[in-house]
Write a protein that holds these residues in place. Structure first.
Motif, PDB file in Angstrom:
ATOM      1  N   CYS A  82    -107.845 -69.579 -71.503  1.00  0.00           N
ATOM      2  CA  CYS A  82    -106.763 -70.070 -71.029  1.00  0.00           C
ATOM      3  C   CYS A  82    -106.762 -71.212 -70.125  1.00  0.00           C
ATOM      4  CB  CYS A  82    -105.770 -69.100 -70.133  1.00  0.00           C
ATOM      5  SG  CYS A  82    -105.691 -67.435 -71.098  1.00  0.00           S
ATOM      6  N   GLN A 135    -108.949 -60.588 -70.185  1.00  0.00           N
ATOM      7  CA  GLN A 135    -108.659 -59.344 -70.281  1.00  0.00           C
ATOM      8  C   GLN A 135    -109.484 -58.613 -71.425  1.00  0.00           C
ATOM      9  OE1 GLN A 135    -104.539 -59.452 -71.113  1.00  0.00           O
ATOM     10  NE2 GLN A 135    -103.742 -59.630 -68.769  1.00  0.00           N
ATOM     11  N   ARG A 136    -109.630 -59.394 -72.380  1.00  0.00           N
ATOM     12  CA  ARG A 136    -110.489 -58.970 -73.768  1.00  0.00           C
ATOM     13  C   ARG A 136    -111.766 -58.833 -73.318  1.00  0.00           C
ATOM     14  NH1 ARG A 136    -113.820 -61.526 -77.015  1.00  0.00           N
ATOM     15  NH2 ARG A 136    -113.144 -63.767 -76.950  1.00  0.00           N
ATOM     16  N   PRO A 140    -106.972 -62.576 -63.948  1.00  0.00           N
ATOM     17  CA  PRO A 140    -106.682 -61.267 -64.535  1.00  0.00           C
ATOM     18  C   PRO A 140    -105.502 -61.344 -65.500  1.00  0.00           C
ATOM     19  CG  PRO A 140    -106.898 -61.080 -62.154  1.00  0.00           C
ATOM     20  CD  PRO A 140    -106.913 -62.481 -62.565  1.00  0.00           C
ATOM     21  N   GLU A 141    -104.762 -62.443 -65.518  1.00  0.00           N
ATOM     22  CA  GLU A 141    -103.500 -62.355 -66.444  1.00  0.00           C
ATOM     23  C   GLU A 141    -103.990 -63.076 -67.703  1.00  0.00           C
ATOM     24  OE1 GLU A 141    -100.777 -64.219 -64.252  1.00  0.00           O
ATOM     25  OE2 GLU A 141    -100.256 -62.551 -62.801  1.00  0.00           O
ATOM     26  N   ALA A 146    -105.133 -59.418 -76.154  1.00  0.00           N
ATOM     27  CA  ALA A 146    -105.566 -60.164 -77.186  1.00  0.00           C
ATOM     28  C   ALA A 146    -105.880 -59.521 -78.645  1.00  0.00           C
ATOM     29  CB  ALA A 146    -106.931 -60.845 -76.896  1.00  0.00           C
ATOM     30  N   GLN A 147    -105.825 -57.992 -78.322  1.00  0.00           N
ATOM     31  CA  GLN A 147    -106.220 -57.250 -79.854  1.00  0.00           C
ATOM     32  C   GLN A 147    -104.988 -56.824 -80.434  1.00  0.00           C
ATOM     33  OE1 GLN A 147    -109.144 -57.363 -81.238  1.00  0.00           O
ATOM     34  NE2 GLN A 147    -110.200 -58.353 -79.569  1.00  0.00           N
ATOM     35  N   PRO A 184    -105.343 -63.313 -71.299  1.00  0.00           N
ATOM     36  CA  PRO A 184    -105.698 -62.643 -72.263  1.00  0.00           C
ATOM     37  C   PRO A 184    -107.256 -62.628 -72.833  1.00  0.00           C
ATOM     38  CG  PRO A 184    -103.683 -63.721 -73.094  1.00  0.00           C
ATOM     39  CD  PRO A 184    -104.180 -64.223 -71.826  1.00  0.00           C
ATOM     40  N   LEU A 207    -103.181 -69.169 -80.444  1.00  0.00           N
ATOM     41  CA  LEU A 207    -102.787 -68.852 -79.039  1.00  0.00           C
ATOM     42  C   LEU A 207    -101.632 -69.659 -78.801  1.00  0.00           C
ATOM     43  CD1 LEU A 207    -104.036 -67.450 -76.497  1.00  0.00           C
ATOM     44  CD2 LEU A 207    -104.764 -69.471 -75.839  1.00  0.00           C
ATOM     45  N   GLU A 229    -111.952 -55.522 -71.011  1.00  0.00           N
ATOM     46  CA  GLU A 229    -112.043 -54.421 -71.766  1.00  0.00           C
ATOM     47  C   GLU A 229    -113.473 -54.114 -72.472  1.00  0.00           C
ATOM     48  OE1 GLU A 229    -108.521 -55.122 -74.148  1.00  0.00           O
ATOM     49  OE2 GLU A 229    -107.236 -55.101 -72.416  1.00  0.00           O
ATOM     50  N   GLY A 260    -102.578 -54.046 -75.901  1.00  0.00           N
ATOM     51  CA  GLY A 260    -104.055 -54.514 -75.746  1.00  0.00           C
ATOM     52  C   GLY A 260    -104.135 -56.019 -75.842  1.00  0.00           C
ATOM     53  N   VAL A 269     -96.869 -71.369 -69.475  1.00  0.00           N
ATOM     54  CA  VAL A 269     -97.928 -71.463 -68.734  1.00  0.00           C
ATOM     55  C   VAL A 269     -99.007 -70.501 -68.930  1.00  0.00           C
ATOM     56  CG1 VAL A 269     -98.438 -71.358 -66.092  1.00  0.00           C
ATOM     57  CG2 VAL A 269     -96.352 -72.433 -66.861  1.00  0.00           C
ATOM     58  N   GLN A 270     -98.426 -69.404 -69.040  1.00  0.00           N
ATOM     59  CA  GLN A 270     -99.171 -68.375 -69.311  1.00  0.00           C
ATOM     60  C   GLN A 270     -99.540 -68.322 -71.143  1.00  0.00           C
ATOM     61  OE1 GLN A 270     -96.211 -67.839 -68.712  1.00  0.00           O
ATOM     62  NE2 GLN A 270     -95.307 -65.910 -69.148  1.00  0.00           N
ATOM     63  N   CYS A 271    -100.496 -67.663 -71.380  1.00  0.00           N
ATOM     64  CA  CYS A 271    -100.930 -67.970 -72.784  1.00  0.00           C
ATOM     65  C   CYS A 271    -100.765 -66.441 -73.358  1.00  0.00           C
ATOM     66  CB  CYS A 271    -102.446 -68.325 -73.079  1.00  0.00           C
ATOM     67  SG  CYS A 271    -102.467 -70.082 -72.410  1.00  0.00           S
ATOM     68  N   MET A 273     -97.242 -59.493 -64.031  1.00  0.00           N
ATOM     69  CA  MET A 273     -96.616 -60.076 -65.003  1.00  0.00           C
ATOM     70  C   MET A 273     -97.060 -59.887 -66.396  1.00  0.00           C
ATOM     71  SD  MET A 273     -95.550 -64.121 -64.613  1.00  0.00           S
ATOM     72  CE  MET A 273     -97.087 -64.856 -64.942  1.00  0.00           C
ATOM     73  N   LEU A 274     -98.390 -60.369 -66.685  1.00  0.00           N
ATOM     74  CA  LEU A 274     -98.688 -60.734 -68.104  1.00  0.00           C
ATOM     75  C   LEU A 274     -99.531 -59.266 -67.969  1.00  0.00           C
ATOM     76  CD1 LEU A 274     -99.850 -64.046 -68.990  1.00  0.00           C
ATOM     77  CD2 LEU A 274     -97.802 -62.549 -69.881  1.00  0.00           C
ATOM     78  N   VAL A 275     -99.865 -58.535 -66.908  1.00  0.00           N
ATOM     79  CA  VAL A 275    -100.621 -57.493 -67.111  1.00  0.00           C
ATOM     80  C   VAL A 275    -100.049 -56.467 -68.081  1.00  0.00           C
ATOM     81  CG1 VAL A 275    -101.896 -55.762 -65.620  1.00  0.00           C
ATOM     82  CG2 VAL A 275    -101.576 -57.965 -64.870  1.00  0.00           C
ATOM     83  N   LYS A 331    -104.561 -71.985 -64.112  1.00  0.00           N
ATOM     84  CA  LYS A 331    -103.323 -72.207 -63.434  1.00  0.00           C
ATOM     85  C   LYS A 331    -103.441 -72.777 -62.244  1.00  0.00           C
ATOM     86  CE  LYS A 331    -102.215 -69.779 -67.262  1.00  0.00           C
ATOM     87  NZ  LYS A 331    -102.430 -70.621 -68.465  1.00  0.00           N
TER      88      LYS A 331
END
Lengths: 753, 198
Positions: free
Chosen positions: B191, B68-69, B62-63, A10-11, B65, A138, B72, A8, A142-144, A1-3, B194
């Protein structure tokens, strides 16, 4: 979903700069739009204006306040404004967001918010001023999604500033939502912590008193999330709750495990009522500052923060300046010593006397026997005490695990327990009268005499000693048990067992010191009379328990208990008859006996929290003029310049009653109360009361009695008097609290007060 | 003896019916909450089986950010790689209610992770540890005592990746050399976890 966020995560690179930008792209939709605004369309050099970023969010999405709370990330606005100076960012009062399970709480803004600041164009400004803001936010549903936005606009400089009406309205509305600093707005903030110092990793509590114009009174006048704390270094949690007393809030918090470099302060924003009410910005020292001046001034002007670790210097009671603080931290060995001595001293208290007398009587019988038997009995007695203490410690741990507050003697707050102890006492008394006998199946007369001191009986006496000892508190005992109750399970167990050893000490000494036992009176025919006499002592104790029950469950409760005790008596009598019989008759007697107790018990032992609280405190306690204890009322009395005396007591606390009769109700003490215009309060702990329990714990006490003397000159530094009062102690403490001159009202004549 | 047992019963009558004990959140300096969780391959891991080793727990999603940062930038992988595997165990924990062994497997393969990803879809372990962020890190010493809780580093906005102060490495080094952890709690960032919302 967010993947598949792409770019990139946050960047994400800032978009090309303009006065507006969008960010937090979610499957093709931007979740936040931002615009750089000024409240003027043209500015004159040297004039002030307002500049800000207006955020608009998709429905259901939010961004964060300067303290994001349990997760998220504070919104950041960084200015780049050559030729313009920009002041601190103004944050409107934030909303509180919670996950449905209540586990994660965050603070921020939904829908839209304008974060703004005052700005001033330089005197040399000409042409146009470039205003740029780099936003790092931010944005979460639910997701950020991170949003990094670069906003810029040029503000023309001209001969006069020109107001932008539309933007001004937005700024004015935003300004209304910004909390005002308390002191300039005419409010004073006082923090009274119940702990002398914050302890790293431990909870703390206290009272925040707010004085100022137009404060709502009722607790329900405040919005649910009327207080939002800022990030306070050294403090992990902080919350305020309205108390229903105007301007008084209950403060609860928890210190972080690591002590910070600076003493923490109470910082946060507080709404003065519902969601539409104005709000204040609080900033007050959390740990009390040594009470030199009246607290008022200290609270208004933020005191300079010295570089001190979290262990703030304990406040000394008024008038003891220079005396070493009494709040020296207790170490376990010291506590164990206290517990042992306290346990030994318990033997001198009135509670245990009946059992002691009983025991002494038993021993004097046994002196005739060989020494080994005496040792065995002393061992059995000590064993009974230790077993009972172990049971008590486990009960304490169990109740504490269930999240209820406990204290020394807490079991007397339970009507069923009181009933059970009374029943045991009645049975014991009847046994002493010879209605039935304990142990031994036989019914021979010789055995009857001997049975009075079986080993089981000695152990039972030990257990009874503990049960009866708990309503009494002894010097040193309160501190030891208080320490234990705030510590881990191991400490609770060791302290209680040490206490038991102390309690068992006199008889162990009797056995261990040769020749000592010989000093006991010689047995003879008087023994039987003495035994029966002791039975009456036990019945007298039952009378006291009946009275305690009255405090717990009212007149009905007393009557029910009396009925049950009568049934116990009947059952004991039937049991005694059965013991004299044999075969079927014996069985019938035993059954009848059990049936009586069980059936009457089931019918009678239903105790409602008894209607009216008996004014035990006011009628019995310090004086007829005493009021029920209430933090708000205490604060009021102190404000009006009166010293305050608080008597923490309970009906079942014999030490309390003893102090009240022999010291507090003495004429000279009463006269001193009147002379110093002392405000008297009684905190009655006969029934469970969490607030009183917390207050006791805050002073390291596990139970009553506790006596606090507060001086209006040092409202946050109560003096705690010892458990065993003397008139001199009270008089001196009152004199100290009242100070050199009688303060406040009632100055007759022109002399200075 | 009858009397003794009777009075003992009386003493216990003092304790009201006990409610189930709600465990508080894990505290630094106290025993870390025990747990058993299955990883992406179905293998069960218990905290108790790692007694004698330092355990690092990494709450992940994994979702997120922030996660993820760090992936990376290889923060976690590098931090884990620099630790002595004979003394330190690294476990990732995912308390996201919607995740499964297969999603964790895919992510592990994608990132080339060497350590297991434990699935806590019910959220019980996350709640016991008071984990509210991803990433959020915990360091447990060889005796099972929680010695560090908080952020991976002091760089919430990822602006100082090169010189960020890595709290976890510092904590593990301190624990291994028997010294107190300099910053035993830090403000985690990221985050929210969840959790399953029943």
């Amino acid at each position: 979903m967010l993947v598949c966020l792409g770019a990139g995560g946050a960047q994400a690179a800032p978009v090309a700069a303009g006065a507006t930008a969008e960010g937090a792209k979610d499957r093709g939709t931007y979740r936040v739009a931002a615009e750089l605004l000024t409240d003027v369309s043209q500015v004159r050099a040297g004039d002030t204006f307002r500049v800000g970023v207006r955020f608009r969010l998709s429905p259901g999405w939010h961004m964060y306040w300067k303290n994001p709370g349990d997760s998220g990330l504070a919104t950041e606005v960084a200015w780049d404004t050559p030729g313009t100076t920009v002041d601190a960012l103004q944050w409107p009062f934030p909303s509180t967001f919670r996950t449905p399970d209540g586990f994660i709480t965050t603070y921020g803004y939904a829908d839209e918010v304008l974060l703004w600041a005052s700005a001033r164009a330089s005197e040399q400004a000409q042409g146009g001023l470039t205003l740029s803001a780099a936003v790092d936010a931010l944005v979460c549903e639910v997701q950020c999604l991170p949003a990094q936005l670069l906003l810029t606009r040029t503000l023309p400089v001209g001969p006069a500033s020109a107001k932008d009406a539309q933007a001004s309205a937005l700024f004015d509305a935003a300004a209304l939502g910004v909390p005002r600093p308390a002191a300039p707005a005419g409010f004073s903030v006082q923090v009274a912590l119940e702990q002398k110092e914050l302890t790293a990793g431990k909870p703390f509590s206290g009272t925040v008193t707010l004085a100022g114009p137009a404060l709502p009174r009722a607790a329900d006048a405040f919005a649910k999330d009327f207080f939002v704390p800022e990030r306070i270094p050294g403090v992990a949690k902080l919350a305020l709750a309205p108390t229903g007393t105007r301007g008084t809030f209950r403060l609860t918090g928890e210190a972080e495990p690591d002590a910070p470099k600076q003493a923490p302060r109470l910082r946060g924003v507080l709404r003065l009522g519902d969601a539409r009410a104005p709000s204040l910005e609080l900033d007050a020292p959390l740990a009390p500052v040594a009470a030199a001046a009246a607290g008022e001034a200290a609270a208004q002007a933020p005191a300079p923060v010295r570089e001190v670790p979290l262990k703030v210097r304990p406040v000394l009671p008024a008038g003891s300046a220079g005396v070493a603080p009494g709040g020296a931290p207790l170490s376990l060995p010291l506590v164990l010593l206290f517990a042992f001595l306290g346990g030994a001293l318990l033997n001198l208290m009135p509670c245990v006397f009946p059992v002691l007398a009983l025991k002494a009587y038993g021993f004097s019988r046994m002196v005739q026997e060989e020494r080994g038997r005496v040792g065995l009995h002393a061992g059995a007695y000590a064993g009974g005490i230790l077993a009972a203490m172990l049971a008590l410690a486990l009960a304490v741990l169990g109740v504490r695990a269930a999240g209820r507050s406990v204290g020394w003697g807490f079991q007397f707050q339970e009507p069923l327990f009181v009933a059970a102890v009374a029943a045991v006492l009645v049975a014991f008394a009847l046994n002493l009268f010879g209605v039935f006998h304990v142990g031994g199946a036989g019914g021979g007369l010789a055995e009857k005499v001997d049975a009075s001191h079986g080993l089981a009986r000695s152990a039972g006496e030990g257990v009874l000693a503990v049960v009866l000892a708990t309503p009494c508190s002894a010097p040193l005992l309160g501190s030891a048990v208080g320490f234990a109750l705030a510590a881990g399970p191991f400490t609770v167990l060791t302290v209680f067992l040490t206490l038991g050893l102390g309690l068992a000490l006199p008889f162990c000494v009797l056995v261990l010191v040769p020749g000592l036992a010989k000093l006991l009176p010689r047995p003879g025919a008087w023994m039987e009379r003495a035994k029966q006499l002791l039975g009456f002592a036990l019945l007298a104790t039952t009378v006291w328990l009946l009275w305690v029950m009255g405090g717990l469950a009212g007149v009905d409760g007393m009557a029910r208990l009396a009925a049950f005790l009568t049934a116990v008596g009947l059952a004991a009598w039937l049991y005694g008859l059965a013991q004299g019989a044999s075969g079927r008759r014996r069985l019938a007697g035993l059954l009848a006996s059990a049936l009586v107790v069980v059936s009457v018990g089931a019918l009678s032992l239903r105790f409602a929290e008894g209607g009216e609280r008996r004014g035990a405190g006011s009628a019995e306690g310090v004086a007829g003029r005493a009021a029920a204890w209430d933090e708000g009322a205490v604060a009021k009395a102190l404000e009006s310049g009166r010293p305050v005396f608080v008597d923490f007591t309970a009906d079942w606390c014999l030490t309390c009653k003893f102090n009240e009769r022999t010291v507090l109700q003495r004429e000279d003490v009463q006269a001193a109360f009147a002379r110093h215009k002392v405000a008297l309060f009684v905190a009655d702990w006969t029934r469970r009361d969490a607030t009183i329990g917390q207050k006791l714990a805050a002073h390291g006490r596990a139970g009553v009695p506790m006596y606090l003397v507060l001086s209006p000159r040092a409202p946050h530094a109560p003096e705690v008097l010892p458990e065993l009062l003397t008139a001199d102690t009270v008089l001196e403490a009152l004199a100290r609290a009242a100070g050199p001159t009688a303060p406040g009202a009632g100055c007759a004549g022109p002399e200075k007060c | 003896m009858k009397l003794l047992s009777a009075v003992a019963v009386v003493l216990f009558a003092a304790a009201p019916a006990l409610a189930a004990e709600a465990p508080g959140e894990a505290k630094v300096g106290e025993a870390a909450p025990a747990f058993t969780l299955k990883d992406e391959s179905g293998k069960a891991h218990s905290l108790s089986e790692y007694k004698g080793k330092v355990v690092v727990l990494e709450w992940t999603n994994p979702e997120c950010p922030f996660v993820q940062r760090h992936y990376e930038a290889k923060t976690m992988v590098k931090t884990q790689g620099a630790l002595d595997p004979s003394k330190v165990v690294w476990l990732a924990v995912d308390s996201t209610s919607t995740h499964s062994a297969s999603s964790a497997k895919a992510w592990k393969a994608e990132q080339g992770l060497k350590y297991p990803v434990l699935l806590d879809t019910e959220g019980t372990v996350g709640h016991a540890y008071g984990a509210k962020h991803t990433p959020q890190m915990y360091v447990i010493d060889a005796k099972g005592v929680l010695r560090y809780a908080g952020a991976i580093d002091d760089d919430p906005r990822g602006r100082n990746t090169a010189n960020a102060k890595n709290y976890v490495k510092t904590a593990v080094d301190a624990v291994l050399s028997g010294k107190p952890v300099p910053s035993s709690t830090t403000e985690a960032y990221g985050c929210s976890v969840k959790y399953k919302q029943s």
